[in-house]
Scaffold this motif. Sequence first.
Motif, PDB file in Angstrom:
ATOM      1  N   ALA A  23       0.852  -1.216  -0.222  1.00 17.40           N
ATOM      2  CA  ALA A  23      -0.044  -0.051   0.026  1.00 17.40           C
ATOM      3  C   ALA A  23       0.775   1.268  -0.023  1.00 17.40           C
ATOM      4  O   ALA A  23       0.499   2.227  -0.662  1.00 17.40           O
ATOM      5  CB  ALA A  23      -0.942   0.037   1.144  1.00 17.40           C
ATOM      6  N   LEU A  24       2.026   1.270   0.713  1.00 18.95           N
ATOM      7  CA  LEU A  24       2.892   2.484   0.706  1.00 18.95           C
ATOM      8  C   LEU A  24       3.614   2.632  -0.530  1.00 18.95           C
ATOM      9  O   LEU A  24       3.673   3.689  -0.873  1.00 18.95           O
ATOM     10  CB  LEU A  24       3.795   2.301   1.824  1.00 18.95           C
ATOM     11  CG  LEU A  24       3.483   2.578   3.393  1.00 18.95           C
ATOM     12  CD1 LEU A  24       4.365   2.015   4.594  1.00 18.95           C
ATOM     13  CD2 LEU A  24       2.741   3.773   3.683  1.00 18.95           C
ATOM     14  N   ALA A  25       3.876   1.527  -1.091  1.00 14.60           N
ATOM     15  CA  ALA A  25       4.534   1.598  -2.390  1.00 14.60           C
ATOM     16  C   ALA A  25       3.887   2.266  -3.395  1.00 14.60           C
ATOM     17  O   ALA A  25       4.160   3.182  -4.441  1.00 14.60           O
ATOM     18  CB  ALA A  25       5.115   0.321  -2.980  1.00 14.60           C
ATOM     19  N   VAL A  31       1.896   9.679  -5.581  1.00 17.04           N
ATOM     20  CA  VAL A  31       2.606  11.045  -5.472  1.00 17.04           C
ATOM     21  C   VAL A  31       3.379  11.537  -6.551  1.00 17.04           C
ATOM     22  O   VAL A  31       3.604  12.491  -6.831  1.00 17.04           O
ATOM     23  CB  VAL A  31       2.949  10.964  -4.127  1.00 17.04           C
ATOM     24  CG1 VAL A  31       3.525  12.298  -3.883  1.00 17.04           C
ATOM     25  CG2 VAL A  31       1.986  10.800  -3.022  1.00 17.04           C
ATOM     26  N   LEU A  32       4.267  10.683  -6.891  1.00 22.80           N
ATOM     27  CA  LEU A  32       5.361  10.853  -7.935  1.00 22.80           C
ATOM     28  C   LEU A  32       4.537  11.244  -9.343  1.00 22.80           C
ATOM     29  O   LEU A  32       5.158  12.273  -9.862  1.00 22.80           O
ATOM     30  CB  LEU A  32       6.315   9.750  -8.155  1.00 22.80           C
ATOM     31  CG  LEU A  32       7.459   9.886  -8.991  1.00 22.80           C
ATOM     32  CD1 LEU A  32       8.373  11.297  -8.697  1.00 22.80           C
ATOM     33  CD2 LEU A  32       8.361   8.673  -9.236  1.00 22.80           C
ATOM     34  N   PHE A  34       1.836  12.640  -9.595  1.00 20.74           N
ATOM     35  CA  PHE A  34       1.065  13.594  -9.667  1.00 20.74           C
ATOM     36  C   PHE A  34       2.022  14.970  -9.708  1.00 20.74           C
ATOM     37  O   PHE A  34       1.814  16.068 -10.039  1.00 20.74           O
ATOM     38  CB  PHE A  34       0.313  13.848  -8.197  1.00 20.74           C
ATOM     39  CG  PHE A  34      -0.266  15.007  -7.787  1.00 20.74           C
ATOM     40  CD1 PHE A  34      -1.513  15.520  -8.414  1.00 20.74           C
ATOM     41  CD2 PHE A  34       0.314  16.073  -6.818  1.00 20.74           C
ATOM     42  CE1 PHE A  34      -2.089  16.866  -8.179  1.00 20.74           C
ATOM     43  CE2 PHE A  34      -0.370  17.206  -6.570  1.00 20.74           C
ATOM     44  CZ  PHE A  34      -1.612  17.640  -7.351  1.00 20.74           C
ATOM     45  N   ILE A  35       3.325  14.853  -9.008  1.00 20.30           N
ATOM     46  CA  ILE A  35       4.266  15.914  -9.080  1.00 20.30           C
ATOM     47  C   ILE A  35       4.607  16.162 -10.423  1.00 20.30           C
ATOM     48  O   ILE A  35       4.898  17.081 -11.021  1.00 20.30           O
ATOM     49  CB  ILE A  35       5.416  15.484  -7.884  1.00 20.30           C
ATOM     50  CG1 ILE A  35       4.972  15.613  -6.489  1.00 20.30           C
ATOM     51  CG2 ILE A  35       6.472  16.460  -8.278  1.00 20.30           C
ATOM     52  CD1 ILE A  35       5.879  15.204  -5.533  1.00 20.30           C
ATOM     53  N   LEU A  36       4.779  15.042 -11.041  1.00 16.43           N
ATOM     54  CA  LEU A  36       5.275  15.125 -12.494  1.00 16.43           C
ATOM     55  C   LEU A  36       4.375  15.864 -13.492  1.00 16.43           C
ATOM     56  O   LEU A  36       4.604  16.796 -14.243  1.00 16.43           O
ATOM     57  CB  LEU A  36       5.912  13.924 -13.056  1.00 16.43           C
ATOM     58  CG  LEU A  36       6.988  13.027 -12.437  1.00 16.43           C
ATOM     59  CD1 LEU A  36       7.007  11.719 -13.151  1.00 16.43           C
ATOM     60  CD2 LEU A  36       8.216  14.050 -12.924  1.00 16.43           C
ATOM     61  N   ALA A  37       3.046  15.587 -13.245  1.00 15.43           N
ATOM     62  CA  ALA A  37       2.193  15.951 -14.066  1.00 15.43           C
ATOM     63  C   ALA A  37       1.839  17.634 -13.831  1.00 15.43           C
ATOM     64  O   ALA A  37       1.677  18.463 -14.612  1.00 15.43           O
ATOM     65  CB  ALA A  37       0.623  15.420 -13.789  1.00 15.43           C
TER      66      ALA A  37
END
Length: 320
Positions: A23-25, A31-32, A34-37
């Motif tokens: 789940a954490l992975a 999140v990664l 979303f940040i790239l987008a």
Amino acid sequence: MQPSRQHLEFAPPHTPGMLRAFALAILAHLVLVFILAVGVAWKRETPPATVEAELWANIPVEAAPPPPEPQPEPDPEPAPPLPVPPTPRPAPPPDAPSQADIALAKEKARVQKEKEQQKLELDRKLQEKQQKEKLEKDKLEKDKLQKAKDAKEKEAKEKLARDKAEKDKADKAKTADTAKQKAEKAAQAKAEAQKLEDLRQQNLKRMAGLAGSGDANAAGSAAKSAGPSASYSGRIRAKIKPNITYIETIVGNPTAEVEVRASPDGTILSRRIAKGSGNKSWDDAALNAIDKTGVLPRDEDGRVPSPMIIIMSPQTMIGN
């Protein structure tokens, strides 16, 4: 079914927390993404907008009126006539000078000329005086420099003469000292030679008397007033004889006289050839024998004569 159960029994236990790790992975990947987008969206540029415009004058401008026609210029007035200058009258001729004026002018010129001549004469005398004073001053300076130079040369010559005299005096004193030292050394050597000769003659006479046969080749003893005992020469010969080593063929009977100095206990301190035998090998053999002996025997009174002359020859020291 039984093998499957055994396999499950021996299988490793499940690792705890696997679901939480998955789940954490997944959350980290979301999140990664979303940040790239968001980053890509920020880098987009807005397209420039195109605007068109037309310019219109607010108030219409009227045309300028035509310029006025030029007026004709009036004719210039004629210039007035110039006045005619009056004709100058000729000046009256000057009056001719009188004889008195001429004489006065000549007298003034003569006085002026005399003053100029006197001034030139004074200037010439002053210049001659200055030149003479300069020559005298230069001569005095030259004489002063020459005197100083002569005094310096004289002082240098006197100093050189003094130094030479002192050097000659020192050389004479040194020569005199050297001559005196040479004379003293010569007198001392002569005295020692005379003393040794006297000692040798006394030893020869004494040894001849001890031997009772006049043989001067016997072993000698010290030159003392009391004289050595009758057996002392034989004791010295017996002490030195075993230490003689001589293997060369002896021609004749070479005799060497050896001066020996010894301490009170008989220890040999020094030895030298007082008179050579003419055979160097025999002289060396005699010195080597004395060196090997080392200590001389004492006389009957317990003394060892010093210095003494020991006469050594092949017949007395080697023969029977």
